[in-house]
Design an enzyme around this catalytic site. Structure first.
Site, PDB file in Angstrom:
ATOM      1  N   SER A 244       0.886  -1.299  -0.032  1.00 18.23           N
ATOM      2  CA  SER A 244      -0.067  -0.060   0.175  1.00 18.23           C
ATOM      3  C   SER A 244       0.836   1.201   0.051  1.00 18.23           C
ATOM      4  CB  SER A 244      -0.863  -0.166   1.277  1.00 18.23           C
ATOM      5  OG  SER A 244      -0.068   0.193   2.516  1.00 18.23           O
ATOM      6  N   LYS A 245       0.371   2.339  -0.121  1.00 18.55           N
ATOM      7  CA  LYS A 245       1.023   3.749  -0.071  1.00 18.55           C
ATOM      8  C   LYS A 245       1.968   3.762   1.120  1.00 18.55           C
ATOM      9  CE  LYS A 245      -1.383   6.621  -3.071  1.00 18.55           C
ATOM     10  NZ  LYS A 245      -2.835   6.710  -3.329  1.00 18.55           N
ATOM     11  N   ARG A 246       1.331   3.126   2.103  1.00 17.60           N
ATOM     12  CA  ARG A 246       2.198   3.128   3.390  1.00 17.60           C
ATOM     13  C   ARG A 246       3.620   2.854   3.193  1.00 17.60           C
ATOM     14  NH1 ARG A 246       2.339  -0.838   7.243  1.00 17.60           N
ATOM     15  NH2 ARG A 246       0.850  -1.964   5.773  1.00 17.60           N
TER      16      ARG A 246
END
Ligand code: GLU
Length: 471
Positions: A244-246
């Site tokens: 994910s973006k994380r």
């Protein structure tokens, strides 16, 4: 194999953002299989979602593919331009009684959904117009076109990665092929395009596995050949969680900007979900020779930046110095403000490359470690370098310089001289080399300094030392 039977593969991204690394891996696997089989690899831009598709995203995908060296055959197909062809197929299915007009209004469907929700049933179109005559609808009423999907039995997706995946037909409703404004749905567009492009193998993310069952219904209704499917497990972050973006660094461009080489990325992405024994280093040529669909892994792959670094260090060392200098220049040009290398700087960089690559893992590190080669004239000193350049050190530098100015200019001769010089003064070699390093590079760490003196040349070396010889 005759020419006709050769595999035709495609990468079919939706241009709604960057080329992310999951997409890049999908593209790579398709490309590798096409190259391995001497088949065809095509690019199709799935830009039917007009709200979310942008020209910037198309450009980012194309640039990403080119940077990765994943060249495609034939013209790019833009899905949106083919809408009338998609419509034609829906109409053909209508004419053959394999699709039907559904006049259910949005309010009808909302009511249906509410009833299903209330009864705890799955939300599914109930086929209310499947067997009704269109004349029962109010004249001129808007309609969608739905496929008349089989209601009993199973739809089985034979998947080279996942095995046979069975979908009960009573779980799949009659999906929409044409919306009420006459535009084709994504599901229809994909199937028609794959057929028209002669696609024989569909390798894509396993988030499309359910779609495969639906797409098969259209393929079967048309009597078209069923392609070979391979649905790739997702890529997970280093912590094992879904990417994910994380996790950062999702776009291929980010890897380029961090200084990873295309060759590294191809090797790395290949290993994210494909294996050949315990081999980690698999150059592209070898990958093309070895790639097969059977060795695609079934479980999610995990990002591992340490592996990526090690691979990159490996490919950096093996790369032609001139080509690597170009990579460095490309990186500098992307900076704000852009930096450009003079011819002299390029030559120095190329000459220093074997020394530079020994210590760097990325092109960014390389560029940073080589910056003293880029511009002429005295160096600004960082703090540790300034500390080293004491009054004594500056005097030694000047004295050493006066002894070498007329000597043959080679790393070995310069080092030899430094040894003698140190001995005569009762110093260790390092006590002579460190001040030279500080004056020539502005830092206390650098590639071997006598080799760097050779690279900088007699005049530039003298100029830098003289400029910093006064206390
Ligand atoms: N356009 C789809 C995506 O970007 C891929 C469709 C396909 O490969 O069939 O996820």
């Amino acid at each position: 194999m005759t020419e006709k039977q050769k595999p035709v593969l495609r990468f079919a991204p939706s241009p709604t953002g960057m080329l992310h690394i999951g997409g890049a891996r999908t593209a790579l696997f398709n490309w590798l299989y096409a190259r391995h089989t001497e088949g065809t690899f095509r690019l199709r831009i799935e830009d039917t979602d007009r709200e979310r598709s942008t020209p910037e995203a198309v450009a980012a995908i194309i640039n990403g593919m080119m940077w990765l060296g994943l060249n495609w055959d034939d013209e790019i197909v833009y899905q949106f331009t083919r809408a009338s062809r998609h419509r034609e197929i829906a109409e053909q299915l209508l004419a053959q009684g394999k699709a039907y007009r559904c006049f259910a209004t949005p309010a009808d469907l909302e009511e249906l959904r509410a009833t299903q929700r209330a009864a705890g049933k799955p939300i599914r179109y109930d086929g209310r117009w499947r067997d009704r005559d269109p004349s029962e609808a109010p004249p001129g009423a808007p309609f969608v076109v739905r496929i008349k999907a089989p209601q009993t039995g199973d739809t089985i997706v034979h998947d080279v990665v996942q095995g046979d995946i069975r979908f009960a037909n009573n779980q799949l409703d009659d999906m929409v092929l044409l919306r009420s404004d006459g535009t084709p749905t994504y599901m229809l567009a994909v199937v028609v395009d794959d057929f028209d492009m002669g696609i024989t193998h569909i390798i894509r993310g396993d988030d499309h596995l359910n779609n495969a069952a639906r797409q098969l219904q259209i393929i079967r209704a048309m009597g078209w050949p069923v392609p070979t499917y391979g649905h790739l497990p997702l890529i997970h972050g280093p912590d094992g969680a879904k990417l994910s973006k994380r996790h950062g660094a999702l776009a291929v461009e980010a890897y380029r900007d961090m200084g990873y080489l295309p060759e590294t990325m191809r090797n790395y992405l290949l290993r994210l979900g494909w294996s050949h024994g315990n081999d980690e280093i698999i150059p592209t040529e070898q990958a093309v020779a070895w790639f097969n669909l059977e060795s695609i892994g079934k479980s999610p792959a995990r990002l591992d930046f340490k592996k990526l670094d090690n691979l990159n260090a490996h490919y950096l060392r093996g790369m032609d110095p001139a080509a690597l200098a170009q990579e460095i220049e490309a990186l500098l040009v992307r900076e704000t403000p852009p930096r450009r290398l003079s011819e002299v700087a390029k030559q120095r960089l190329i000459a220093a490359m074997p020394n530079l690559t020994e210590r760097a893992k990325t092109v960014v590190e390389l560029a940073a470690s080589a910056d003293f080669l880029f511009t002429d004239g005295p160096r600004a000193l960082d703090e540790p370098a300034a500390k080293i350049l004491t009054a004594d050190a500056r005097r030694y530098n000047a004295e050493y310089l006066s002894q070498v100015t007329d000597m043959p200019w080679s790393a070995t001769a310069l080092e030899e001289k430094a040894r003698h010089f140190a001995e005569a003064k009762g110093l260790k070699l390092g006590q002579v080399a460190q001040p030279l390093r500080a004056a020539l590079t502005g830092r206390t760490t650098s590639p071997p300094i006598f080799a760097m003196m050779e690279v900088l040349g007699r005049e530039e070396t003298a100029l830098r030392i003289r400029a910093l010889s006064q206390p």
